[in-house]
Design a protein around this motif. Structure first.
Motif, PDB file in Angstrom:
ATOM      1  N   TYR A   1       0.806  -1.001   0.196  1.00  0.00           N
ATOM      2  CA  TYR A   1      -0.006  -0.028  -0.147  1.00  0.00           C
ATOM      3  C   TYR A   1       0.863   1.429   0.045  1.00  0.00           C
ATOM      4  O   TYR A   1       1.738   1.350   0.679  1.00  0.00           O
ATOM      5  CB  TYR A   1      -0.846   0.020   1.248  1.00  0.00           C
ATOM      6  CG  TYR A   1      -1.729   1.403   1.307  1.00  0.00           C
ATOM      7  CD1 TYR A   1      -2.801   1.472   0.703  1.00  0.00           C
ATOM      8  CD2 TYR A   1      -1.292   2.201   2.568  1.00  0.00           C
ATOM      9  CE1 TYR A   1      -3.685   2.694   0.641  1.00  0.00           C
ATOM     10  CE2 TYR A   1      -2.367   3.402   2.762  1.00  0.00           C
ATOM     11  CZ  TYR A   1      -3.301   3.534   1.867  1.00  0.00           C
ATOM     12  OH  TYR A   1      -4.062   4.734   2.129  1.00  0.00           O
ATOM     13  N   ASP A   2       0.490   2.211  -0.857  1.00  0.00           N
ATOM     14  CA  ASP A   2       1.439   3.316  -1.019  1.00  0.00           C
ATOM     15  C   ASP A   2       0.222   4.599  -0.067  1.00  0.00           C
ATOM     16  O   ASP A   2      -0.666   5.019  -0.654  1.00  0.00           O
ATOM     17  CB  ASP A   2       1.622   3.816  -2.471  1.00  0.00           C
ATOM     18  CG  ASP A   2       2.194   5.324  -2.494  1.00  0.00           C
ATOM     19  OD1 ASP A   2       2.702   5.777  -1.427  1.00  0.00           O
ATOM     20  OD2 ASP A   2       2.018   5.779  -3.638  1.00  0.00           O
ATOM     21  N   PRO A   3       0.879   4.940   0.800  1.00  0.00           N
ATOM     22  CA  PRO A   3       0.050   6.005   1.702  1.00  0.00           C
ATOM     23  C   PRO A   3      -0.063   7.342   0.995  1.00  0.00           C
ATOM     24  O   PRO A   3      -1.275   8.076   1.082  1.00  0.00           O
ATOM     25  CB  PRO A   3       0.748   6.251   3.142  1.00  0.00           C
ATOM     26  CG  PRO A   3       1.744   4.786   3.293  1.00  0.00           C
ATOM     27  CD  PRO A   3       1.954   4.671   1.611  1.00  0.00           C
ATOM     28  N   GLY A   4       0.869   7.769   0.295  1.00  0.00           N
ATOM     29  CA  GLY A   4       0.850   8.779  -0.465  1.00  0.00           C
ATOM     30  C   GLY A   4      -0.356   8.957  -1.505  1.00  0.00           C
ATOM     31  O   GLY A   4      -1.086   9.795  -1.529  1.00  0.00           O
TER      32      GLY A   4
ATOM     33  N   TYR B   1       4.670   0.281   0.978  1.00  0.00           N
ATOM     34  CA  TYR B   1       5.620   0.358  -0.044  1.00  0.00           C
ATOM     35  C   TYR B   1       6.100   1.619  -0.698  1.00  0.00           C
ATOM     36  O   TYR B   1       5.066   2.624  -0.412  1.00  0.00           O
ATOM     37  CB  TYR B   1       5.451  -0.779  -1.018  1.00  0.00           C
ATOM     38  CG  TYR B   1       4.513  -0.450  -2.345  1.00  0.00           C
ATOM     39  CD1 TYR B   1       5.007  -0.115  -3.458  1.00  0.00           C
ATOM     40  CD2 TYR B   1       3.376   0.053  -1.903  1.00  0.00           C
ATOM     41  CE1 TYR B   1       4.144   0.481  -4.555  1.00  0.00           C
ATOM     42  CE2 TYR B   1       2.363   0.200  -2.963  1.00  0.00           C
ATOM     43  CZ  TYR B   1       2.609   0.553  -4.178  1.00  0.00           C
ATOM     44  OH  TYR B   1       1.905   0.936  -5.387  1.00  0.00           O
ATOM     45  N   ALA B   2       7.036   1.847  -1.269  1.00  0.00           N
ATOM     46  CA  ALA B   2       7.573   2.897  -1.647  1.00  0.00           C
ATOM     47  C   ALA B   2       6.575   3.779  -2.508  1.00  0.00           C
ATOM     48  O   ALA B   2       6.842   5.146  -2.760  1.00  0.00           O
ATOM     49  CB  ALA B   2       8.992   2.801  -2.098  1.00  0.00           C
ATOM     50  N   GLY B   3       5.824   3.068  -3.363  1.00  0.00           N
ATOM     51  CA  GLY B   3       5.200   3.664  -4.230  1.00  0.00           C
ATOM     52  C   GLY B   3       5.761   3.543  -5.824  1.00  0.00           C
ATOM     53  O   GLY B   3       6.677   3.208  -5.953  1.00  0.00           O
TER      54      GLY B   3
ATOM     55  N   ALA C   1      -5.938  -0.492  -7.024  1.00  0.00           N
ATOM     56  CA  ALA C   1      -6.874  -0.026  -6.618  1.00  0.00           C
ATOM     57  C   ALA C   1      -6.632   1.196  -5.843  1.00  0.00           C
ATOM     58  O   ALA C   1      -5.940   1.072  -4.891  1.00  0.00           O
ATOM     59  CB  ALA C   1      -7.806  -1.116  -5.760  1.00  0.00           C
ATOM     60  N   GLU C   2      -7.529   2.109  -5.979  1.00  0.00           N
ATOM     61  CA  GLU C   2      -7.295   3.606  -5.033  1.00  0.00           C
ATOM     62  C   GLU C   2      -8.335   3.558  -4.130  1.00  0.00           C
ATOM     63  O   GLU C   2      -9.417   2.923  -4.195  1.00  0.00           O
ATOM     64  CB  GLU C   2      -7.307   4.683  -5.967  1.00  0.00           C
ATOM     65  CG  GLU C   2      -6.200   4.922  -6.843  1.00  0.00           C
ATOM     66  CD  GLU C   2      -6.196   6.327  -7.389  1.00  0.00           C
ATOM     67  OE1 GLU C   2      -7.250   6.749  -7.733  1.00  0.00           O
ATOM     68  OE2 GLU C   2      -5.150   6.577  -7.963  1.00  0.00           O
TER      69      GLU C   2
END
Length: 648
Positions: free
Chosen positions: A467-470, A558-560, A490-491
């Motif tokens: 999951y990318d928190p940004g 993860y880093a995105g 998925a967003e």
């Protein structure tokens, strides 16, 4: 005389022509010793008399629906199925249909046979549709199949027209079969031998601009480009509605759909609705120009404009398999799209429901899952098998269930139905699916169909779930049995707060081993991406958008994604041109023109020199003040940018 057509009716064919329950019941009666007396006439007609004094008969050339039976049932009955099964058992060991590797084409069926089986009046009506032209998607597999705009036709028994099967009903059934035969014949005559191909059949020769039929609509779109959504006013809005009705009256469904969406955008802006998007408005204006240019350049009217495609087709008894549900909406409403695939031919259809009452504006997907739809719940539909005798489908593949006959629609749990879906909807080779997407024409001139690339992807492994928190985005790398990969992405959406948690649990193995994921396939940054709507694990089906929860679960971060300079440059250019369409060419300010120059510089910086040149040409046209040059240059740049963004 051995009836090879009856011997060729294996269990799968009988199920397709009738239903599995009838076939099982007829076979069970034979196994219990309740065997009819089977006889054959000199002309080849096969008859069977049953213990209840019912007599069924299959004349030569008749199919299950045209055979006769004295029982009170309407349509295919257990007696007709029982006759076929009894005849097959009685002739066991005698001459059987020869296995052949030679490909059979339905195009070999002549018009005389069509008139004999379908009737002269039906063939004459079909000829009128042939003269207008229509698109067809052919599959020369086993059995051969044709996807027509409003239905699918399969030729289940080689050389036997009586066993052609289509989900259309009424007068449309016979016409669809004739059109399918002529589609194969056209491909054969042109020497097109590919396993799958798309072609335009019949109609006038592709032609000149004066025959596109949408020039007035394009002129109106140009006027809207000059006025802008900000200054369109009620007069242009009303003109757009009238133009949409006029184009629809000509049978140009794809062009009419673009006009209708454009009218909806203007209405949403006038009402300060959240559905208005400047980029969407600009793209719709571009779409009308693109379709007119494509047909004027020799493109197919039926494929590009939707010419003479039936608006809605009633269907015979069909079985649809639920593939999940997508919840969308704005501050004003909530929309649920339930995806189904036809159990026989794999066509993906959409059943849509919208709630716009004040109390529904904040409803979550989980709350909507309990809403009543088709005498069941939304959640049950999304994970169920739907069998209906009161369904119809539109040219855009939206399915409708008639409210007055809703009692003839039943829903049962989907169970393991995904494992036996047709190959046309199941993806087992992601690399091949990616190549198929790359080979398609641009979206601006394709058929306007819903769920165009919704598929069921078989999963052998899930890697790199994070999951990318940004970006508030959950992504996972999935691997197919052939070793190909795709990214499930998925967003977070406020209308479905528990969706990402449920998706992570399903893909991560917390709800059993993941076997399939359903969703829309697309290309992004040169890779294949799946926008998921459901996951089938060994424990059952998970529909993330309908899942409970508030999104509070801790997900592995993860880093995105890596920065995407190319995508950013394209997005900036498209946003700038959309602002011009929003304001109107007449009202563009020097500040907007300066942003166009900056966007052109950004495109040159990432190597998109041609796109940058088109933006520069647009600025040059604006300096001349010539309206025709300004509109043409804006459309040229938009076409290039929208297509580049789609293909990147």
């Amino acid at each position: 005389m051995i009836r090879t057509d009856l011997l060729a009716l294996d269990t799968d064919v009988l199920v397709a022509l009738a239903n599995r329950g009838l076939v099982k019941r007829a076979a069970k009666e034979l196994d219990a010793g309740v065997v009819p007396l089977v006889s054959a006439d000199e002309d080849g007609t096969v008859r069977a008399r049953f213990a209840d004094d019912v007599e069924a008969a299959f004349p030569v050339g008749a199919g299950l629906d045209t055979a006769t039976c004295t029982c009170p049932a309407t349509g295919v009955c257990r007696h007709r199925i029982g006759l076929v099964l009894a005849y097959q058992r009685q002739t066991q060991g005698e001459a059987r249909p020869e296995e052949t590797t030679e490909e059979w084409s339905p195009g070999s069926i002549g018009d005389d046979e069509l008139r004999q089986v379908l009737g002269a009046r039906t063939v004459t009506a079909a000829r009128r549709r042939f003269a207008a032209g229509y698109p067809a998607h052919l599959d020369r597999g086993s059995p051969p199949r044709v996807d027509l705009p409003a239905c699918t036709v399969r030729f289940l028994v080689p050389g036997e027209l009586g066993y052609a099967h289509t989900d259309a009903t009424g007068p449309d059934r016979g016409e669809a079969i004739a059109l399918a035969v002529w589609a194969f014949r056209a491909a054969d005559e042109r020497g097109l031998t590919d396993r799958e191909l798309r072609l335009d059949v019949g109609g006038p020769s592709p032609g000149s601009a004066e025959r596109t039929g949408i020039e007035p609509a394009v002129e109106l779109a140009t006027e809207l480009l000059f006025a802008g959504a900000m200054h369109a006013g009620p007069v242009l809005g009303a003109a757009l509605r009238r133009m949409s009705e006029n184009v629809a009256g000509q049978g140009l469904h794809w062009a009419a759909g673009a006009l209708d969406d454009l009218a909806g955008q203007l209405s949403a802006y006038a009402d300060r609705g959240a559905r208005y998007e400047a980029t969407r408005y600009a793209t719709l204006l571009t779409e009308l120009h693109a379709r007119q240019r494509a047909v004027a350049g020799g493109g197919s009217r039926s494929q590009v404009l939707g010419a003479d495609v039936p608006g809605r087709t009633p269907l015979s008894r069909i079985r649809l398999v639920g593939l999940g549900c997508r919840i969308g909406g704005t501050l004003d409403d909530r929309v649920a799209d339930v995806f189904f695939t036809h159990a026989g031919d794999g066509t993906v259809l959409v059943l849509r429901r919208r709630w716009d009452a004040e109390r529904d504006r904040g409803a979550t997907g989980h709350e909507l899952a309990g809403r009543r739809v088709a005498r069941t719940t939304l959640g049950a539909l999304a994970t169920g098998n739907l069998v209906s005798e009161s369904a119809s489908r539109s040219a855009s593949r939206v399915v409708h269930i008639a409210a007055g006959r809703i009692a003839k629609t039943t829903v049962t749990p989907v169970g393991t139905s995904w494992q036996s879906l047709p190959a046309s909807v199941v993806v087992e080779d992601l690399a091949a699916a990616g190549r198929a997407l790359a080979d398609l024409p641009p979206r601006l001139i394709r058929a306007r169909v819903e769920a165009e690339f919704v598929r069921v992807v078989r999963i052998s492994e899930v890697r790199a779930l994070g999951y990318d928190p940004g970006d508030q985005r959950l992504e996972a790398l999935v691997v197919d049995p052939a070793g190909g990969t795709a990214t499930v992405s998925a967003e977070y959406r406020s209308e479905c707060p528990g969706a990402l948690d449920a998706l992570a649990a399903a893909l991560g193995g917390d709800r059993g081993e993941p076997r399939f994921v359903s969703g829309a396939l697309r290309r992004d940054r040169g890779t294949l991406v799946i926008d998921p709507v459901a996951v089938l694990t060994t424990d059952g089906v998970t529909v993330p958008d309908l899942a409970p929860g508030d999104g509070g679960t801790d997900l592995y971060a993860y880093a995105g994604r890596r920065p995407d300079r190319l995508g950013a440059a394209l997005d900036t250019a498209l946003t700038t041109l959309a602002e011009i369409a929003h304001r109107g060419l007449r009202h563009a300010t020097p500040g907007v023109h300066a942003r166009v120059e900056e966007a052109a510089a950004g495109l040159r910086g990432v190597g998109l020199a041609t796109s940058a040149a088109l933006l520069t040409a647009f600025l040059a046209a604006c300096r001349t003040g010539d309206p025709e040059s300004m509109a043409g240059a804006w459309v040229d740049a938009q076409l290039r940018l929208v297509t580049a963004a789609e293909l990147r």
